[in-house]
Design a protein around this motif. Structure first.
Motif, PDB file in Angstrom:
ATOM      1  N   THR A   1       0.975  -1.061  -0.228  1.00 10.41           N
ATOM      2  CA  THR A   1      -0.009   0.242  -0.043  1.00 10.41           C
ATOM      3  C   THR A   1       1.001   1.212  -0.038  1.00 10.41           C
ATOM      4  O   THR A   1       2.099   1.361   0.231  1.00 10.41           O
ATOM      5  CB  THR A   1      -0.940  -0.003   1.188  1.00 10.41           C
ATOM      6  OG1 THR A   1       0.094   0.115   2.459  1.00 10.41           O
ATOM      7  CG2 THR A   1      -1.852  -1.147   1.194  1.00 10.41           C
ATOM      8  N   ARG A   2       0.183   2.178  -0.407  1.00 12.27           N
ATOM      9  CA  ARG A   2       0.796   3.713  -0.344  1.00 12.27           C
ATOM     10  C   ARG A   2      -0.139   4.571  -0.089  1.00 12.27           C
ATOM     11  O   ARG A   2      -1.059   4.605  -0.883  1.00 12.27           O
ATOM     12  CB  ARG A   2       1.698   3.920  -1.584  1.00 12.27           C
ATOM     13  CG  ARG A   2       2.091   5.474  -1.713  1.00 12.27           C
ATOM     14  CD  ARG A   2       3.411   5.657  -0.809  1.00 12.27           C
ATOM     15  NE  ARG A   2       4.390   5.236  -1.038  1.00 12.27           N
ATOM     16  CZ  ARG A   2       5.568   5.077  -0.543  1.00 12.27           C
ATOM     17  NH1 ARG A   2       5.754   6.045   0.499  1.00 12.27           N
ATOM     18  NH2 ARG A   2       6.600   4.365  -0.854  1.00 12.27           N
ATOM     19  N   ARG A   3      -0.106   5.339   1.054  1.00 18.69           N
ATOM     20  CA  ARG A   3      -1.177   6.569   1.124  1.00 18.69           C
ATOM     21  C   ARG A   3      -2.675   5.969   1.329  1.00 18.69           C
ATOM     22  O   ARG A   3      -3.497   6.401   1.122  1.00 18.69           O
ATOM     23  CB  ARG A   3      -1.024   7.571   0.169  1.00 18.69           C
ATOM     24  CG  ARG A   3       0.268   8.545   0.187  1.00 18.69           C
ATOM     25  CD  ARG A   3       0.044   9.636  -0.682  1.00 18.69           C
ATOM     26  NE  ARG A   3       1.494  10.282  -0.807  1.00 18.69           N
ATOM     27  CZ  ARG A   3       1.537  11.215  -1.683  1.00 18.69           C
ATOM     28  NH1 ARG A   3       0.919  11.560  -2.433  1.00 18.69           N
ATOM     29  NH2 ARG A   3       2.825  11.906  -1.688  1.00 18.69           N
ATOM     30  N   GLY A   4      -2.521   4.654   1.886  1.00 18.45           N
ATOM     31  CA  GLY A   4      -3.770   4.071   2.373  1.00 18.45           C
ATOM     32  C   GLY A   4      -4.477   3.281   1.092  1.00 18.45           C
ATOM     33  O   GLY A   4      -5.597   2.854   1.388  1.00 18.45           O
ATOM     34  N   VAL A   5      -3.968   3.401   0.118  1.00 22.39           N
ATOM     35  CA  VAL A   5      -4.516   2.620  -1.069  1.00 22.39           C
ATOM     36  C   VAL A   5      -3.460   1.598  -1.775  1.00 22.39           C
ATOM     37  O   VAL A   5      -2.299   1.628  -1.401  1.00 22.39           O
ATOM     38  CB  VAL A   5      -4.818   3.549  -2.223  1.00 22.39           C
ATOM     39  CG1 VAL A   5      -5.830   4.720  -1.717  1.00 22.39           C
ATOM     40  CG2 VAL A   5      -3.672   4.368  -2.902  1.00 22.39           C
ATOM     41  N   PRO A   6      -3.984   0.675  -2.636  1.00 24.24           N
ATOM     42  CA  PRO A   6      -3.035  -0.290  -2.927  1.00 24.24           C
ATOM     43  C   PRO A   6      -1.978   0.289  -3.785  1.00 24.24           C
ATOM     44  O   PRO A   6      -2.167   1.439  -4.655  1.00 24.24           O
ATOM     45  CB  PRO A   6      -4.037  -1.246  -3.932  1.00 24.24           C
ATOM     46  CG  PRO A   6      -5.176  -1.015  -3.276  1.00 24.24           C
ATOM     47  CD  PRO A   6      -5.336   0.185  -2.726  1.00 24.24           C
TER      48      PRO A   6
END
Length: 319
Positions: free
Chosen positions: A89-94
């Motif tokens: 993930t990155r910044r709360g998204v995949p």
């Protein structure tokens, strides 16, 4: 950032310009990058562009374009970094490679770099040169990061040099762009560039410390250990108090290392003094950055100097 540019905040103007740059990509690539704009983070690099430019009389349209440029360059590095680190993930998204596959993610990151290059070229030869040099340093820093995999003996000096390339270079560019937008003299620009690079080292070391805990970034804590990529707290811990240091080394180099071991790794780093030692390095590097800034006291207006000092202490001040 609440500074107003053409009826909107600087942050809003930068985000709008950043969105336009992303929209200029092929839609296949843009669709992988756009989710990162929904949660853009603190936009520290573009804020540093503004704060540096406030030392002079900045050209406002250029400021917005410079801010969007450094933020897109940052996004490009994140997309590629997540591929290398296999981040979920990155910044709360995949992460982009989880959305479209590794090949498309690499191409999307490369497309972002290309868009940055085109924007820089349109802004002039001097900007294009500075951006190209920064991309080279970022790439070299990533290479150094990969080469040190599973090496528990990386000296602190080598790690800080890696960090200067991988993280400091982009903060350095932010200062150069801000100074350029204001037409500051060459020697002042060089001093601000050095401040940015040193600040970036302190920022990254502190980030290494924060990475050992859940911190709301959307990236799981401590997962770099699974790839043999050891931040400064870990490297300091491996040279720290026994028996925790030996236990940590054995665990990190175990062929059976798993996600379930990450909490124990964090505990051992703390027990051996790694966090305390890394925080001290962060404080030392931040002090060096502020010394560079203080040496420009006669060249910079007090409000700009104070704002840059506050920014550095707020965002990279280790406890």
């Amino acid at each position: 950032m609440t500074r107003v540019v053409a009826g909107s905040t600087y942050r809003d103007a930068v985000l709008a310009a950043l969105g336009e740059l992303v929209d200029s990509l092929d839609e296949v690539f843009a669709s992988l990058v756009r989710p990162l704009l929904a949660n853009p983070g603190k936009l520290l690099r573009s804020e540093l562009v503004w704060l540096t430019a406030s030392a002079g009389d900045p050209r406002r349209p250029a400021l917005v374009r410079f801010g969007a440029l450094v933020e897109l360059l940052h996004i490009a590095t994140l997309v590629h970094d997540d591929v290398i680190d296999r981040a979920a993930t990155r910044r709360g998204v995949p992460a982009a490679h989880r959305q479209g596959g590794q090949e498309l993610a690499v191409l999307a990151g490369t497309a972002c770099f290309a868009a940055v290059g085109l924007e820089a070229a349109d802004l002039g030869a001097a900007i294009a040169t500075a951006v190209s040099r920064t991309v080279g340093e970022l790439s070299y820093g990533e290479l150094l990061d990969i080469e040190r995999g599973f090496d528990p003996g990386v000296p602190t000096e080598d790690y800080l040099e890696l960090t200067r390339c991988k993280t400091g270079a982009l903060f350095q560019l932010s200062c150069v762009l801000g100074a350029t937008a204001s037409g500051l003299p060459g020697l002042v620009t060089a001093g601000l560039a050095e401040f940015g690079a040193r600040y970036g080292i302190a920022f990254q070391v502190l980030d290494d410390c924060l990475d050992l805990h859940a911190n709301g970034t959307g990236k799981p804590a401590g997962t770099d250990h699974l790839l043999g990529l050891f931040g400064l707290p870990t490297l300091c811990a491996l040279r720290g108090r026994e028996p925790a240091a030996t236990q940590l080394r054995d665990l990190l180099l175990s062929p059976d290392l798993a996600v379930t071991d990450l909490p124990r790794i964090s505990d051992l780093i703390a027990e051996s003094g790694g966090l305390v030692a890394a925080h001290e390095v962060a404080r030392t590097e931040l002090a060096a950055a502020l010394t560079v800034l203080d040496n420009l006291r006669d060249e910079l207006p007090a409000p700009a100097l104070n704002a840059l000092t506050e920014f550095a202490n707020r965002t990279a001040g280790a406890p």
